[in-house]
Design a protein around this motif. Structure first.
Motif, PDB file in Angstrom:
ATOM      1  N   GLU A   1       0.952  -1.179   0.075  1.00  0.00           N
ATOM      2  CA  GLU A   1      -0.052  -0.120   0.107  1.00  0.00           C
ATOM      3  C   GLU A   1       0.952   1.263   0.140  1.00  0.00           C
ATOM      4  O   GLU A   1       0.621   2.201  -0.727  1.00  0.00           O
ATOM      5  CB  GLU A   1      -1.042  -0.065   1.317  1.00  0.00           C
TER       6      GLU A   1
ATOM      7  N   GLN B   1      -6.289   5.648  -1.674  1.00  0.00           N
ATOM      8  CA  GLN B   1      -5.224   4.941  -1.518  1.00  0.00           C
ATOM      9  C   GLN B   1      -4.332   5.391  -0.062  1.00  0.00           C
ATOM     10  O   GLN B   1      -4.041   4.351   0.755  1.00  0.00           O
ATOM     11  CB  GLN B   1      -4.074   5.316  -2.431  1.00  0.00           C
TER      12      GLN B   1
ATOM     13  N   GLU C   1      -6.235   6.129   2.635  1.00  0.00           N
ATOM     14  CA  GLU C   1      -7.138   5.385   3.450  1.00  0.00           C
ATOM     15  C   GLU C   1      -6.771   3.743   3.435  1.00  0.00           C
ATOM     16  O   GLU C   1      -6.711   3.159   4.525  1.00  0.00           O
ATOM     17  CB  GLU C   1      -8.587   5.349   3.167  1.00  0.00           C
ATOM     18  N   SER C   2      -6.367   3.211   2.559  1.00  0.00           N
ATOM     19  CA  SER C   2      -5.807   1.822   2.433  1.00  0.00           C
ATOM     20  C   SER C   2      -4.664   1.936   3.179  1.00  0.00           C
ATOM     21  O   SER C   2      -4.362   0.619   3.805  1.00  0.00           O
ATOM     22  CB  SER C   2      -5.621   1.340   0.887  1.00  0.00           C
TER      23      SER C   2
ATOM     24  N   LYS D   1      -5.486   1.982   6.901  1.00  0.00           N
ATOM     25  CA  LYS D   1      -6.083   0.623   7.371  1.00  0.00           C
ATOM     26  C   LYS D   1      -4.825  -0.485   7.464  1.00  0.00           C
ATOM     27  O   LYS D   1      -4.784  -1.440   8.268  1.00  0.00           O
ATOM     28  CB  LYS D   1      -7.052   0.207   6.398  1.00  0.00           C
ATOM     29  N   ALA D   2      -3.943  -0.555   6.431  1.00  0.00           N
ATOM     30  CA  ALA D   2      -2.889  -1.524   6.428  1.00  0.00           C
ATOM     31  C   ALA D   2      -1.867  -1.193   7.788  1.00  0.00           C
ATOM     32  O   ALA D   2      -1.686  -2.314   8.429  1.00  0.00           O
ATOM     33  CB  ALA D   2      -1.985  -1.468   5.352  1.00  0.00           C
TER      34      ALA D   2
ATOM     35  N   THR E   1      -8.999   4.207  11.408  1.00  0.00           N
ATOM     36  CA  THR E   1      -9.193   3.633  10.047  1.00  0.00           C
ATOM     37  C   THR E   1     -10.453   3.727   9.636  1.00  0.00           C
ATOM     38  O   THR E   1     -10.442   3.154   8.380  1.00  0.00           O
ATOM     39  CB  THR E   1      -8.671   1.984  10.406  1.00  0.00           C
TER      40      THR E   1
ATOM     41  N   SER F   1     -13.615   5.074   7.277  1.00  0.00           N
ATOM     42  CA  SER F   1     -13.521   5.803   6.034  1.00  0.00           C
ATOM     43  C   SER F   1     -14.019   7.288   6.502  1.00  0.00           C
ATOM     44  O   SER F   1     -15.052   7.444   7.003  1.00  0.00           O
ATOM     45  CB  SER F   1     -14.358   5.421   4.700  1.00  0.00           C
TER      46      SER F   1
END
Length: 423
Positions: A193, A256, A258-259, A262-263, A319, A321
Motif C-alpha cells: 500500500e 489509497q 485510507e488503504s 488501514k494496513a 481507520t 473511512s
C-alpha cells in the motif's frame, strides 16, 4: 509552493512568469505563508492555498526566521517587487490541491519510516517469545505469492542473523500465535500500500490539480478531434487548449491513503497482540509479566497493557473511512468530496500511534531479550543493535517502577533510531 512551481514548469497551469518568480522568491528565502491546517473538503484546497496568494501579494502573514510576521514586512525587508496576479494566475493559485499533496507526502514519509522500523521490532518479538522462524522462510513465503511477501520476510530474518532462534529447542512451540506468524504478511500488505501511495503521489506532483488546465501539446488524432465544439476551447493553435475540468479531484489518492492507514492499523493490531502474548509465562517460558528474577514479589508488566489498549482503540478509530462526506458548495456546483487532507492527517496520526504501540512492545521485547541473554542465548545482529540503542535510555526492569518515562524515552529512540541495516 515547490509542488506548484514544479507544476508550472510542466506547462499545464497557464500561470505567468511573474507568478513563478514570486513563488521562487519565497522558496529561496525560506518564507513560508501561514495556512490553516484543517478545513478542506478535498475537491480543491480553496480555503488553504488562498493564503499563499494573499502572502505573495503582501496581504497576509508568513513564517520567516522562526517568527510569524506580516508578509508585507518581509517583502519590504527582502526588497521584493510587488506581485499582482495576472491572467490565469489568480484561479491557478487558489484552484488546486497542492496543500493536500504536501500533507500527503509528509504523512506517507512518516508511514514509510515506521514500516522500515517494523522488521527489527517483529524480529525482537520473535526472540522474546522464543518463536519459530518457519513462517518467514523463503520457501514458506513462496507458496503464498503475495506482493512484498519476500521483501518483508527477508527483512525480518536479516535482523535475526546469529540469533539463538536458528538453533533447535525442544521447548519451542511448533506454531506461534497469529500475531507472530502473520506479521510478515501483514507488513507486506502495508509495504505494498505504501508503494502504491508513493507512485500516486509522484504522479500527482508531476501533473496538475488545476481547473481549468492548459495543454500546449494536445492530440489531434482522436475521433472527436475535428468536432466543432473543440474550436471553442482552442487557444490560438490547433493543439493548444484551455479546458474546464476537475483535475483537483483526489478520490484515487484519498482511497489509497485510507488503504495505507488501514494496513498500518493491521500492523498496529499485531504489535499490540504480540505484546499481550509476551507477558504469558506459559507461552514464553519466562516469568509471568516478564518479572526479573531479582524482582521478588514484583508485578513487572502486569497492568501496563491497559494504557496501550486505549491507544490501540484510538488508532482503530482512525481507520474508518472519511472520504465522500461534505456539504455542496458554490451553489451546488461542487458536490463531490474526497477529504484527502483529512485522510492524510489520519494517516499521520495512525503512524504516530504506531510508534507509541511499538514503544510498549519494545519495552517488553528488550526485557525478554535480556532475560534470554542471562540464560546464555545470543540475539541477532539487528535485534542486538536495537537492544543496545534502547538500553541507552531505558534500563532493564530489575525492580518495579513507573513506566511513563520509559515509554516516552523509548518512543524517541524508535522515531530516531540509528543502526546499520542488516542484509
Amino acid at each position: 509552493m515547490v509542488i506548484r512551481l514544479n507544476q508550472m514548469a510542466a506547462g499545464f497551469t497557464g500561470m505567468s512568469e511573474a507568478a513563478a518568480n514570486a513563488y521562487m522568491e519565497y522558496i529561496n528565502n525560506d518564507v513560508c505563508p501561514l495556512i490553516p491546517s484543517r478545513g478542506s473538503e478535498g475537491a480543491n484546497d480553496l480555503s488553504m492555498v488562498t493564503h499563499i496568494g494573499l502572502a505573495l501579494m503582501g496581504e497576509w502573514d508568513v513564517s520567516y526566521k522562526g517568527k510569524r510576521v506580516p508578509a508585507a514586512q518581509v517583502r519590504q525587508q527582502l526588497k521584493l517587487s510587488p506581485y499582482h496576479p495576472f491572467g490565469m494566475d489568480g484561479i491557478s493559485i487558489l484552484s488546486n490541491s497542492n496543500v493536500a499533496e504536501a500533507q500527503s507526502i509528509a504523512a506517507v514519509k512518516k508511514a514509510e519510516h515506521y514500516l522500515k522500523l517494523s522488521p527489527v521490532v517483529i524480529a525482537s518479538s520473535l526472540e522474546a517469545l522464543n518463536g519459530n522462524v518457519s513462517p518467514y522462510l523463503w520457501h514458506t513465503v513462496d507458496t503464498k505469492g503475495w506482493p512484498q511477501g519476500h521483501e518483508a520476510a527477508e527483512a525480518v530474518l536479516a535482523n535475526l542473523k546469529g540469533s539463538y532462534l536458528w538453533k533447535k529447542d525442544s521447548k519451542r512451540y511448533l506454531q506461534d500465535p497469529l500475531s507472530f506468524r502473520s506479521a510478515g504478511y501483514i507488513l507486506a500488505a502495508a509495504q505494498e500500500e505504501l508503494r502504491q501511495a508513493k507512485d500516486l503521489l509522484n504522479t500527482a506532483i508531476n501533473h496538475t490539480t488545476d481547473n481549468p488546465i492548459v495543454n500546449t501539446n494536445a492530440r489531434n488524432d482522436l475521433w472527436y478531434s475535428s468536432a466543432e465544439v473543440l474550436d471553442e476551447m482552442r487557444a490560438g493553435k490547433p493543439n493548444v487548449f484551455v479546458n474546464s475540468c476537475s483535475n483537483f479531484d483526489n478520490t484515487q489518492l484519498a482511497l489509497q491513503l485510507e488503504s495505507l492507514t488501514k494496513a498500518i492499523g493491521q500492523v498496529i493490531h499485531t504489535s499490540a497482540w504480540r505484546t499481550t502474548q509476551l507477558v504469558d509465562g506459559h507461552r514464553t517460558g519466562l516469568l509471568t509479566y516478564l518479572v526479573a528474577k531479582e524482582n521478588n514479589g514484583g508485578d513487572g508488566f502486569a497492568n501496563i497493557a491497559q494504557s496501550m489498549s486505549g491507544l490501540y482503540a484510538e488508532a482503530m478509530a482512525l481507520t474508518n473511512s472519511a472520504i465522500g462526506y461534505g456539504v455542496p458548495t458554490s451553489i451546488g456546483i461542487e458536490e463531490t468530496f474526497s477529504n484527502v487532507n483529512l485522510t492524510a492527517d489520519r494517516l499521520s496520526k495512525v503512524a504516530d500511534i504506531g510508534y507509541e504501540i511499538y514503544a510498549y512492545e519494545v519495552l517488553h521485547t528488550t526485557q525478554a531479550m535480556d532475560m534470554r541473554k542471562q540464560e546464555g542465548k545470543q540475539m541477532g545482529e539487528g535485534t542486538e543493535q536495537l537492544l543496545k540503542q534502547y538500553r541507552k535510555v531505558v534500563p532493564f526492569v530489575s525492580k518495579d517502577r513507573f513506566y511513563t518515562p520509559d515509554i516516552n524515552n523509548g518512543l524517541r529512540v524508535l522515531k530516531n533510531i540509528e543502526f546499520t541495516q542488516v542484509k
